[in-house]
Every structure is written in structure tokens, then in C-alpha cells.
Design an enzyme around this catalytic site. Structure first.
Site, PDB file in Angstrom:
ATOM      1  N   MET A  58      12.574  43.953  28.899  1.00 26.46           N
ATOM      2  CA  MET A  58      13.881  43.292  28.788  1.00 26.46           C
ATOM      3  C   MET A  58      13.754  42.078  27.895  1.00 26.46           C
ATOM      4  N   GLU A 197      16.008  54.625  22.206  1.00 27.24           N
ATOM      5  CA  GLU A 197      17.206  53.760  22.194  1.00 27.24           C
ATOM      6  C   GLU A 197      17.826  53.589  20.802  1.00 27.24           C
ATOM      7  N   TYR A 199      16.232  52.752  17.946  1.00 27.79           N
ATOM      8  CA  TYR A 199      15.573  51.787  17.062  1.00 27.79           C
ATOM      9  C   TYR A 199      14.825  52.533  15.943  1.00 27.79           C
ATOM     10  N   ARG A 208      20.565  62.322  12.163  1.00 25.15           N
ATOM     11  CA  ARG A 208      21.717  61.413  12.118  1.00 25.15           C
ATOM     12  C   ARG A 208      21.476  60.215  11.182  1.00 25.15           C
ATOM     13  N   ARG A 247       7.443  55.001  24.328  1.00 23.34           N
ATOM     14  CA  ARG A 247       8.788  55.188  24.905  1.00 23.34           C
ATOM     15  C   ARG A 247       9.486  56.265  24.090  1.00 23.34           C
ATOM     16  N   HIS A 285      21.609  52.956  21.575  1.00 25.66           N
ATOM     17  CA  HIS A 285      22.541  51.868  21.889  1.00 25.66           C
ATOM     18  C   HIS A 285      23.952  52.175  21.397  1.00 25.66           C
ATOM     19  N   GLU A 286      24.065  52.987  20.337  1.00 27.57           N
ATOM     20  CA  GLU A 286      25.408  53.281  19.820  1.00 27.57           C
ATOM     21  C   GLU A 286      26.087  54.422  20.565  1.00 27.57           C
ATOM     22  N   GLN A 372      26.301  41.558  33.829  1.00 28.99           N
ATOM     23  CA  GLN A 372      27.043  40.344  33.481  1.00 28.99           C
ATOM     24  C   GLN A 372      26.170  39.169  33.046  1.00 28.99           C
TER      25      GLN A 372
HETATM   26  P1  FAD Z   1      36.195  34.272  47.232  1.00 30.83           P
HETATM   27  O1  FAD Z   1      35.403  35.482  47.007  1.00 30.83           O
HETATM   28  O2  FAD Z   1      37.632  34.350  46.989  1.00 30.83           O
HETATM   29  O3  FAD Z   1      35.902  33.804  48.730  1.00 30.83           O
HETATM   30  C1  FAD Z   1      36.597  32.760  49.347  1.00 30.83           C
HETATM   31  C2  FAD Z   1      36.478  32.929  50.863  1.00 30.83           C
HETATM   32  O4  FAD Z   1      36.957  31.771  51.499  1.00 30.83           O
HETATM   33  C3  FAD Z   1      37.288  34.093  51.406  1.00 30.83           C
HETATM   34  O5  FAD Z   1      36.465  34.946  52.157  1.00 30.83           O
HETATM   35  C4  FAD Z   1      38.350  33.434  52.262  1.00 30.83           C
HETATM   36  O6  FAD Z   1      38.721  34.205  53.387  1.00 30.83           O
HETATM   37  C5  FAD Z   1      37.631  32.169  52.689  1.00 30.83           C
HETATM   38  N1  FAD Z   1      38.531  31.077  53.073  1.00 30.83           N
HETATM   39  C6  FAD Z   1      39.573  30.569  52.367  1.00 30.83           C
HETATM   40  N2  FAD Z   1      40.137  29.539  53.050  1.00 30.83           N
HETATM   41  C7  FAD Z   1      39.431  29.387  54.193  1.00 30.83           C
HETATM   42  C8  FAD Z   1      39.525  28.489  55.303  1.00 30.83           C
HETATM   43  N3  FAD Z   1      40.430  27.519  55.337  1.00 30.83           N
HETATM   44  N4  FAD Z   1      38.642  28.629  56.315  1.00 30.83           N
HETATM   45  C9  FAD Z   1      37.694  29.594  56.294  1.00 30.83           C
HETATM   46  N5  FAD Z   1      37.570  30.461  55.269  1.00 30.83           N
HETATM   47  C10 FAD Z   1      38.419  30.352  54.228  1.00 30.83           C
HETATM   48  N6  FAD Z   1      33.435  39.351  39.812  1.00 30.83           N
HETATM   49  C11 FAD Z   1      32.398  39.687  39.078  1.00 30.83           C
HETATM   50  O7  FAD Z   1      31.610  38.832  38.715  1.00 30.83           O
HETATM   51  N7  FAD Z   1      32.193  40.989  38.718  1.00 30.83           N
HETATM   52  C12 FAD Z   1      33.018  41.972  39.101  1.00 30.83           C
HETATM   53  O8  FAD Z   1      32.795  43.116  38.752  1.00 30.83           O
HETATM   54  C13 FAD Z   1      34.120  41.640  39.904  1.00 30.83           C
HETATM   55  N8  FAD Z   1      34.971  42.585  40.313  1.00 30.83           N
HETATM   56  C14 FAD Z   1      36.030  42.236  41.079  1.00 30.83           C
HETATM   57  C15 FAD Z   1      36.907  43.223  41.495  1.00 30.83           C
HETATM   58  C16 FAD Z   1      37.975  42.905  42.292  1.00 30.83           C
HETATM   59  C17 FAD Z   1      38.899  43.994  42.717  1.00 30.83           C
HETATM   60  C18 FAD Z   1      38.191  41.558  42.678  1.00 30.83           C
HETATM   61  C19 FAD Z   1      39.343  41.204  43.547  1.00 30.83           C
HETATM   62  C20 FAD Z   1      37.337  40.572  42.266  1.00 30.83           C
HETATM   63  C21 FAD Z   1      36.259  40.897  41.448  1.00 30.83           C
HETATM   64  N9  FAD Z   1      35.375  39.933  40.972  1.00 30.83           N
HETATM   65  C22 FAD Z   1      34.302  40.294  40.224  1.00 30.83           C
HETATM   66  C23 FAD Z   1      35.623  38.510  41.185  1.00 30.83           C
HETATM   67  C24 FAD Z   1      34.703  37.912  42.242  1.00 30.83           C
HETATM   68  O9  FAD Z   1      34.772  38.674  43.407  1.00 30.83           O
HETATM   69  C25 FAD Z   1      35.083  36.472  42.465  1.00 30.83           C
HETATM   70  O10 FAD Z   1      34.898  35.754  41.278  1.00 30.83           O
HETATM   71  C26 FAD Z   1      34.262  35.817  43.558  1.00 30.83           C
HETATM   72  O11 FAD Z   1      34.421  36.514  44.761  1.00 30.83           O
HETATM   73  C27 FAD Z   1      34.656  34.370  43.757  1.00 30.83           C
HETATM   74  O12 FAD Z   1      33.878  33.849  44.775  1.00 30.83           O
HETATM   75  P2  FAD Z   1      34.333  32.629  45.687  1.00 30.83           P
HETATM   76  O13 FAD Z   1      33.271  32.489  46.710  1.00 30.83           O
HETATM   77  O14 FAD Z   1      34.640  31.464  44.835  1.00 30.83           O
HETATM   78  O15 FAD Z   1      35.705  33.056  46.343  1.00 30.83           O
HETATM   79  P1  NAP Z   2      42.138  37.727  34.211  1.00 32.29           P
HETATM   80  O1  NAP Z   2      40.968  38.451  33.700  1.00 32.29           O
HETATM   81  O2  NAP Z   2      42.326  36.320  33.837  1.00 32.29           O
HETATM   82  O3  NAP Z   2      43.431  38.556  33.778  1.00 32.29           O
HETATM   83  C1  NAP Z   2      44.691  38.158  34.124  1.00 32.29           C
HETATM   84  C2  NAP Z   2      45.738  39.050  33.449  1.00 32.29           C
HETATM   85  O4  NAP Z   2      46.995  38.630  33.889  1.00 32.29           O
HETATM   86  C3  NAP Z   2      45.693  38.985  31.958  1.00 32.29           C
HETATM   87  O5  NAP Z   2      45.692  40.289  31.463  1.00 32.29           O
HETATM   88  C4  NAP Z   2      46.981  38.248  31.582  1.00 32.29           C
HETATM   89  O6  NAP Z   2      47.493  38.985  30.527  1.00 32.29           O
HETATM   90  C5  NAP Z   2      47.862  38.384  32.792  1.00 32.29           C
HETATM   91  N1  NAP Z   2      48.633  37.163  33.089  1.00 32.29           N
HETATM   92  C6  NAP Z   2      48.172  35.894  33.199  1.00 32.29           C
HETATM   93  N2  NAP Z   2      49.183  35.052  33.480  1.00 32.29           N
HETATM   94  C7  NAP Z   2      50.295  35.800  33.577  1.00 32.29           C
HETATM   95  C8  NAP Z   2      51.673  35.503  33.840  1.00 32.29           C
HETATM   96  N3  NAP Z   2      52.083  34.256  34.084  1.00 32.29           N
HETATM   97  N4  NAP Z   2      52.540  36.505  33.833  1.00 32.29           N
HETATM   98  C9  NAP Z   2      52.153  37.777  33.595  1.00 32.29           C
HETATM   99  N5  NAP Z   2      50.880  38.106  33.327  1.00 32.29           N
HETATM  100  C10 NAP Z   2      49.968  37.127  33.322  1.00 32.29           C
HETATM  101  O7  NAP Z   2      42.167  37.756  35.801  1.00 32.29           O
HETATM  102  P2  NAP Z   2      41.943  38.915  36.861  1.00 32.29           P
HETATM  103  O8  NAP Z   2      42.083  40.260  36.289  1.00 32.29           O
HETATM  104  O9  NAP Z   2      42.830  38.524  37.987  1.00 32.29           O
HETATM  105  O10 NAP Z   2      40.460  38.729  37.307  1.00 32.29           O
HETATM  106  C11 NAP Z   2      40.060  37.556  38.005  1.00 32.29           C
HETATM  107  C12 NAP Z   2      38.631  37.268  37.734  1.00 32.29           C
HETATM  108  O11 NAP Z   2      37.829  38.253  38.363  1.00 32.29           O
HETATM  109  C13 NAP Z   2      38.359  37.307  36.261  1.00 32.29           C
HETATM  110  O12 NAP Z   2      38.043  36.034  35.789  1.00 32.29           O
HETATM  111  C14 NAP Z   2      37.218  38.259  36.098  1.00 32.29           C
HETATM  112  O13 NAP Z   2      36.121  37.665  35.444  1.00 32.29           O
HETATM  113  C15 NAP Z   2      36.803  38.645  37.496  1.00 32.29           C
HETATM  114  N6  NAP Z   2      36.612  40.110  37.490  1.00 32.29           N
HETATM  115  C16 NAP Z   2      35.613  40.610  36.768  1.00 32.29           C
HETATM  116  C17 NAP Z   2      35.445  41.967  36.718  1.00 32.29           C
HETATM  117  C18 NAP Z   2      34.319  42.558  35.929  1.00 32.29           C
HETATM  118  O14 NAP Z   2      34.232  43.769  35.818  1.00 32.29           O
HETATM  119  N7  NAP Z   2      33.416  41.789  35.390  1.00 32.29           N
HETATM  120  C19 NAP Z   2      36.296  42.803  37.391  1.00 32.29           C
HETATM  121  C20 NAP Z   2      37.324  42.247  38.125  1.00 32.29           C
HETATM  122  C21 NAP Z   2      37.474  40.892  38.151  1.00 32.29           C
HETATM  123  P3  NAP Z   2      48.548  38.435  29.464  1.00 32.29           P
HETATM  124  O15 NAP Z   2      48.423  36.956  29.457  1.00 32.29           O
HETATM  125  O16 NAP Z   2      48.205  39.092  28.176  1.00 32.29           O
HETATM  126  O17 NAP Z   2      49.841  38.927  29.972  1.00 32.29           O
HETATM  127 FE1  SF4 Z   3      21.822  42.144  35.501  1.00 27.66          FE
HETATM  128 FE2  SF4 Z   3      23.793  42.308  37.293  1.00 27.66          FE
HETATM  129 FE3  SF4 Z   3      21.418  43.477  37.776  1.00 27.66          FE
HETATM  130 FE4  SF4 Z   3      21.599  40.876  37.823  1.00 27.66          FE
HETATM  131  S1  SF4 Z   3      22.651  42.276  39.201  1.00 27.66           S
HETATM  132  S2  SF4 Z   3      20.039  42.068  36.800  1.00 27.66           S
HETATM  133  S3  SF4 Z   3      23.098  40.491  36.229  1.00 27.66           S
HETATM  134  S4  SF4 Z   3      22.822  43.994  36.152  1.00 27.66           S
END
Ligand code: FAD
Ligand code: NAP
Ligand code: SF4
Length: 706
Positions: A58, A197, A199, A208, A247, A285-286, A372
């Protein structure tokens, strides 16, 4: 009657002694029994590897960093200490033309040896073995001096290669040999020749990229001349007692790559030329087929290596999406390979091997294959790390040392940020109470884990569940904490990790019964109709669409179904494994229309190395992408919007809003003026572009300061 016997100065009854010996013996045996294939040493004749685990190559970015080799020494030494059988470094170029990018790592003169010795010494001090990968990028080199067998530009690189003439080829071979000799002088136990990969070496092999008509081009015998000459000449130069891993690209996954018969011919020639081990490469890679992303099933490609085992007698290594001991053991037990290569799992957990040996699978911090913090960083020229383990590649600056001042800490919210801070702070010796409003830990990961292809996210929650137990974090589920609960508490530090709230839209009819949020769909399992508009095209919009369009078992859990979905021919009759093969998958009976207001391609902000997979998936499932709109209203008729100044209406059953997130920081705001030590992390701190990588990293970094 039991007799008493003398044992290390103690008298114990003979029966008891036998019993104890049996217990120890059985325990040892059982431990070896469970993963006996993983922990079987591999005799290479002149040296023996202690187990069947290879840490795959890596590029981490440390190679080019200031004091990078000192940092790499610590990074690799931790993995050696963690029990890895054989480590392979990131790719090191044999000359300037072979650079992956300007000034990338190179071993071409004696002055470079000093740095490499730091790494080899550190690994050997921990009882490990390490090979250096020699990587010539060829036309993938992201710089203007790149070279290739022919002047054919790579689709993923703006720089067109110069064609190597016969002088250039001879010089390249000399540079490889020189590099291998210098690697030996640097103390490496061997080298890996990167022949896959897509290279340089791969570019010579495939039609190709090779349209030459000299002795290195034309029919296959000529196209494979370069790798065979390289192995032969390197073996001659380094002698017998030095590991040479080759490899081999066993499945190119691009048009005009190698046929299976050609790959077998090459494998046999490489064996004859003096390679010690053949490692498996999957996909250039492509290639537009995912090979390591999280949606790829575990061990999805080991059947390819198994097929090669029928042809080759030197040890074969298999790779791609092996991340847990059970998978690794099964692959070895079923005779797919002699060794397992894992790369990213050692970013996630340097102790993987030792934990597997002790059967502590539930303590393994599993790589969720998100790319990521590792691959995405490498492509952005940032130092690699790991979403689930921010210490990876930062071992010299982020350390979880024991505290000298034990504190009483409250953490509010058990999402990724709260989980990281509480478990690491407790590991450091603090007294931590973790409050969670929900009935389970995980926060938004509990929604993420339900997306087809994201099943690995379960592992992170499992890991933290175990850490909470091991580090004695006092977990209080179903406890929504209020300002009053904390205002008069005796906690020395309060950490607010309350996450986010979904952005509410200001559209007429936003409260119509057709309107749902992603939380309604994923968490509350509200019923969704057949025709759906998704507002927002970020990560969540894509994930929700994938979820809505999914039918039946997730293909990530079924290798054969997944291979069919991506058009990969398991019989390997198709050239490159794909030529002429039509992807097969089940179409959903639901229609999804994805909307966004901005210009630019849909999913443009998704992961650098994974965004294309999500886009490709949704395209295959006939999602209609509707961009540059403004939303007018939602009513019984459907979603009214304006595009190019034209008013339109889309009749739909539901609108699902995935329009981003805002910080959920009310609790924080109500406490800042109380004079208490209040900290804020994760989404609660800053929701824009928040992901779990940032949440966990912030949690870990706060934990070392507390
Ligand atoms: P959160 O995960 O939102 O956790 C906050 C916690 O605080 C919750 O469990 C809530 O219940 C608790 N809480 C709130 N208020 C209180 C209170 N007063 N008392 C006690 N508990 C409380 N991120 C990635 O990096 N890669 C991805 O592929 C990815 N995919 C995603 C797919 C989906 C469908 C969603 C919804 C999110 C995804 N995310 C992904 C985003 C990622 O999950 C969030 O960025 C991350 O969970 C944020 O972490 P956090 O701890 O800040 O908040
Ligand atoms: P996001 O990536 O910021 O996307 C938000 C979307 O909502 C954008 O497409 C934007 O599009 C739209 N939007 C924003 N403001 C709006 C408004 N006022 N009215 C209408 N549309 C609006 O956020 P997210 O999809 O909610 O994801 C949240 C976080 O979770 C992200 O930061 C992401 O990194 C993380 N996440 C990551 C993965 C992953 O695979 N790595 C997967 C899920 C979530 P327009 O502004 O063009 O309309
Ligand atoms: Fe890479 Fe995600 Fe695996 Fe960590 S968990 S090594 S960031 S692929």
C-alpha cells in the site's frame, strides 16, 4: 491413588498435573485448530514464514513525507509486532520514469539505502520479514516523463506516455535489477515485482496497450518477454536466498487484456524464471469493475487463484476483500491459495494476526473497505490513514498513552464520534460514562449498515461494543441527556457528540403525507411507494436510492450473484474475464428519480475511488437524474419543480428528502456558559461534509487530550 510429583518447585497431585497439562495442551490445540491453516508456517526452502498472512503493498504517502522513513519504520514495526508473516512495502520505483507521481519514492542509487535500512531494521527487530515492492507505473505515471510499450494514453491519466525504444527497455530492465540489488543491500528479505493492476509490466503483456512489432510486442510469447526477463535477471543478480514475489494479473477486467490460457503460460514461465511466490492481482486501475470496495463480497476473487493452483507449484497468494480470520481460514482450508494477502485490514488493526491467533475475532477493528481514508487519500496526495483507526500512518504522533490524572468524563451520544472518544479515553485510564438516547450504540451507522453493499458497517459497531466492555465504559442506553442532567453533575469533562439533525426544507407542501425523510425510510421503516423522487444527491441520497431499488438478497453476500451482476465470467473462457459477457441483475419494480439543484455530475462529491461504483449502480437500475432544478411545491399530484425556466410536475407516490444535515448542538449551546469543561465533536460540532472518518478522528484526538 494419586501420586505427588515435583514440578518447577511445586508439589501437585499427578492427576491434577495431567489434568492441567491436558487443559493447556487442549487449549493450545483448540487455538491452533480454529485457524490452523492461517498459522501453519510456510517453508520457502531457504527461509520459513511463521504464518500464511502477507501484508499487501500500500502506498501511504509516508514514502515522500519529511522524516517519512522514520515514520514508516514505526508503522511497519507495529504490524510486524502484530504478527504478520510477511510484509510488502508500498511501491518503490526503480527509476524516474517509473514514478507514480513527480518525486515519488525511488530506489535507484546507494544514497537511498540509508532510509530503507531504517525500515528493515525496525521490522527485523520485531521478528518480522519484509519485501520491497518494485513498481514501475508506466503509462499510469502522473507526470510528463511517463513511458509505456506504445504511445497509448491511459483513460485515467492526462499524460500520454513516450514509447520505450529498445535502448529504453534495456535500461529499464537494468534499473529493475539494480533496484532489486539495492533492496537486498538495504536489508529486505526479498522484493515483489509489480506485474499487475495495469502498470508497466502489465502494459507490455496486454494487446490493449502494446502494439509494438519488435521482440517485446506482437504475439503473446513476445509480449510476455519483459516480465520473464525481469525475473530471470533479478534472480541471477540477487542469488537464491532472496524472496522474489511476482504479482501476476490473473484477471485484467479490461477489454483486450490477457486470456486465461495466456496468464497460465506466463505464470509457468515466471515460476521457471525463478520466482519464489506468485501473488494475485485482480483488475487494472482503469477497469470499471469494483475489486476492493465494500460492496464487493468477501473473498470474491479467490476462486481465480485456486484455478492457478492447478498449474503452478510454487506458493500462491490470494487477495481482495479478505478482512476477517474466518474468511481467511476458509479460503486456505478450501485450497484456494497457500497464503492470504490483506492490505487495508492492517491499517484498520495492526494487531489483526495476534488477535486471530488468540481467537479474539470480536476485538478486531475490521476494515470496512470504505477506501475513505486510505485509497481516497492516496489519490488526493494526502497521507493515508484509516476511517476506523486514525492512528494508522500516524503512529509517531497519535498515541493512546495512560493518563496520569484520572478524570470523570461524560460523553453524550454513542455515534462514531462518541464511541471513539469514550473507548479511547477509558483505555487511557479515565472513568467514562457514555449516554445514548437510542436503544443501541452506533448513531447513523445503524442506518448505513442497512444499505445493500454496506453490511461491513455492522463490524464497526461490533468492534465498539467489545471495546466498551473491555475498557469498562459505563454505557447508559435509552438515556436522553438534558441540560439539567449535566448542569449540576460532577463530571470533570463533558463531551457533546450528539450528531446531526436532517436539514428541513422550506418548500410548500413539505409536510404533505407523501414526504418522508431518509430517517423515516431507513430507521422508522415507513412504507415507500413504487414511484419515488429523492431530493438531494449526496452520499445519503445515493444510499437511499440503492436501498429503495434493492430486491432480494444483497449481492455483496453472494459471490456468484455479484460476479453476474458485474459481468464477470467465472469459467474464465472470456478474455480478461469480461469480454462479451453481459451483466445480469434483478431490476426493481420501483422507479427512482434523483433531484439536485446544482450543476455538475451526480455524485460528484462521493468518494474519489468509489463514487463511480455508486453512479454506475444507479444507472444500471435506471435511476433518472434530474439536475439544475428548483423545487416549487409538493401536493397530491406530486413534485412540482422548475428546470430551464420550464415548470414541470412529476407524479410520484413519495418524496424522500436527503438534503444534507445540520449540527445537533442545542445541548452544547445550553452548557457553554455553565463554567463546565465542555467539548464538542463530530456532527454536533460541524455537520457540513461530515463523515465517520472525521467523527472518529476528532473523537480519538480529543481522547488523547483529555
Ligand atoms: P451520529 O452518528 O449522528 O450520532 C449521534 C448520537 O447521539 C446518536 O446516536 C443520537 O441518538 C445520540 N444523541 C443525540 N442527542 C442525545 C442526547 N441528548 N442524549 C443522548 N444521546 C443523544 N459516513 C461515512 O464516513 N461513510 C459512509 O459510507 C457513510 N454512510 C452513511 C449512510 C447513511 C445512510 C447515513 C445516514 C450516514 C452515513 N455516513 C457515512 C455518515 C456517518 O454515519 C456520520 O458522519 C457519523 O455517524 C457521524 O457521527 P457522530 O457521532 O457525529 O453522530
Ligand atoms: P450532502 O452530501 O451534503 O448532500 C446533500 C444534498 O442535499 C446535496 O445533493 C444538495 O444538493 C442537497 N441540498 C442541500 N441543501 C438543500 C436545500 N436547502 N434544498 C434542497 N436540497 C438541498 O449530505 P448527505 O447526503 O445528507 O450526507 C451527509 C454526510 O454523510 C455527508 O457529508 C457524507 O460525507 C456522509 N455520507 C457519506 C457516504 C459515503 O459513501 N462516503 C454515504 C452517505 C453519507 P443541491 O445543493 O445540488 O441541491
Ligand atoms: Fe481504508 Fe476504510 Fe479499510 Fe480503513 S476501513 S483501511 S479507511 S477501507
Amino acid at each position: 491413588m494419586s501420586q505427588r510429583i515435583h514440578f518447577f518447585g511445586f508439589f501437585i497431585s499427578e492427576n491434577n498435573f495431567i489434568l492441567q497439562v491436558l487443559c493447556v495442551h487442549n487449549k493450545f490445540n483448540l487455538a491452533i485448530m480454529k485457524y490452523k491453516h492461517i498459522f501453519e508456517p510456510l517453508d520457502l526452502g531457504f527461509t520459513t514464514l511463521k504464518n500464511r498472512v502477507l501484508m499487501g503493498s500500500m502506498h501511504t504517502g509516508l514514502e515522500e513525507e519529511k522524516n517519512g522513513y522514520e515514520k514508516m519504520a514505526v508503522y511497519f514495526a507495529e504490524r510486524a509486532k502484530g504478527g504478520v508473516g510477511l510484509i510488502v512495502t508500498g511501491g518503490i520505483s526503480p527509476n524516474i520514469q517509473g514514478w507514480t507521481a513527480p518525486f515519488s519514492a525511488r530506489l535507484s542509487s546507494k544514497k537511498h539505502i540509508k532510509n530503507h535500512k531504517k525500515v528493515t531494521k525496525a521490522v527485523h527487530a520485531e521478528g518480522g520479514k519484509i519485501c520491497m515492492q518494485i513498481l514501475h507505473s508506466g503509462r499510469y505515471g502522473y507526470h510528463p516523463f511517463n513511458v509505456g510499450p506504445s504511445k497509448i494514453k491511459a483513460p485515467i491519466n492526462p499524460f500520454k506516455p513516450f514509447k520505450l525504444n529498445s535502448f529504453g527497455i534495456n535500461r529499464t530492465i537494468k534499473d529493475f535489477v539494480n533496484c532489486a540489488k539495492l533492496a537486498k543491500e538495504s536489508g529486505y528479505d526479498g522484493i515483489e515485482i509489480m506485474g499487475s493492476e495495469g502498470y508497466l509490466i502489465n502494459q507490455f503483456i496486454a494487446k490493449r496497450t502494446n502494439n509494438r512489432n519488435d521482440k517485446y510486442g506482437g504475439d503473446y510469447e513476445k509480449r510476455m518477454r519483459l516480465p520473464v526477463e525481469l525475473v530471470t535477471k533479478i534472480r541471477k543478480a540477487v542469488g537464491e536466498n532472496f524472496i522474489i514475489i511476482y504479482r501476476l494479473s490473473m484477471l485484467d477486467l479490461v477489454e483486450k487484456g490477457s486470456s486465461w490460457q495466456e496468464i497460465v503460460t506466463l505464470g509457468k514461465a515466471i515460476e521457471k524464471a525463478g520466482a519464489t511466490i506468485i501473488n494475485t492481482g485482480i483488475g487494472w486501475h482503469e477497469s470499471r469493475i469494483p475489486t476492493i470496495a465494500t460492496s464487493v463480497p468477501r473473498a470474491a476473487f479467490t476462486w481465480v487463484t485456486k484455478k492457478m493452483k492447478e498449474e503452478i507449484s510454487i506458493p500462491l497468494v490470494t487477495s481482495n476483500r479478505i478482512n476477517m480470520p474466518e474468511t481467511a481460514e476458509k479460503v486456505l482450508a478450501e485450497g484456494h491459495a497457500d497464503m492470504i494477502s490483506m492490505a487495508r485490514p492492517f491499517l484498520a488493526d495492526p494487531e489483526w494476526v495476534n488477535k486471530a491467533k488468540q481467537e479474539k475475532d470480536d476485538e478486531i477493528n475490521t476494515c470496512i473497505a470504505c477506501n475513505q481514508a486510505c485509497l481516497d487519500h492516496a489519490f488526493q496526495k494526502k497521507i493515508a490513514s484509516c476511517l476506523v483507526n486514525p492512528r494508522a500512518c500516524h503512529e509517531t504522533e497519535l498515541n493512546y498513552t495512560k493518563t496520569t490524572t484520572k478524570k470523570k468524563i461524560a460523553v453524550i451520544g454513542a455515534g462514531p464520534a462518541g464511541l471513539a472518544v469514550s473507548t479511547i479515553a477509558a483505555q487511557r485510564g479515565h472513568n467514562v460514562t457514555l449516554f445514548e438516547a437510542d436503544s443501541e450504540i452506533g448513531g447513523q451507522f445503524n442506518m448505513a449498515k442497512q444499505i445493500p453493499g454496506k453490511e461491513e458497517f455492522h463490524e464497526t459497531i461490533r468492534y465498539f461494543t467489545k471495546q466498551i466492555e473491555l475498557q469498562n465504559v459505563n454505557l447508559r442506553l435509552n438515556t436522553k441527556v438534558s441540560t439539567d442532567d449535566l448542569k449540576n453533575s460532577d463530571f470533570d469533562e463533558i463531551v457533546i457528540a450528539t450528531g446531526i439533525k436532517p436539514r428541513q426544507l422550506n418548500i410548500e407542501g413539505v409536510n404533505h403525507k407523501k414526504v418522508l425523510s431518509y430517517i423515516d425510510v431507513l430507521k422508522h421503516k415507513k412504507k415507500v411507494g413504487k414511484k419515488v423522487a429523492v431530493i438531494g444527491a449526496g452520499g445519503i441520497g445515493f444510499d437511499v436510492s440503492e436501498y429503495l431499488l434493492h430486491k432480494g438478497e444483497s449481492t455483496s453476500q453472494n459471490i456468484d450473484a455479484w460476479l453476474k451482476e458485474w459481468g464477470i465470467d467465472k469459467s474464465l473462457e472470456a478474455r480478461s474475464g469480461i469480454e462479451g459477457v453481459k451483466p445480469e441483475f434483478t431490476q426493481s419494480d420501483r422507479e427512482v428519480f434523483m433531484f439536485k439543484r446544482s450543476k455538475g455530475k451526480f455524485g460528484g462529491n462521493l468518494g474519489k475511488t468509489t463514487g463511480w461504483i455508486h453512479r454506475s449502480n444507479l444507472k444500471k437500475k435506471n435511476v433518472k437524474f434530474i439536475g439544475e432544478v428548483s423545487y416549487d411545491k409538493i401536493d397530491d399530484q406530486g413534485l412540482h419543480y422548475t428546470q430551464n425556466e420550464e415548470k414541470k410536475v412529476l407524479e410520484i407516490d413519495n418524496v424522500v428528502i436527503c438534503a444534507g444535515q445540520l449540527p445537533f448542538k442545542e445541548l452544547y449551546q445550553s452548557l457553554v456558559d455553565t463554567g463546565k469543561n465542555i467539548n464538542i465533536i463530530g456532527g454536533a460540532d460541524f455537520a457540513s461534509e461530515l463523515d465517520a472518518k472525521r467523527a472518529i478522528n476528532q473523537g480519538a484526538r480529543l481522547a488523547v487530550k483529555l
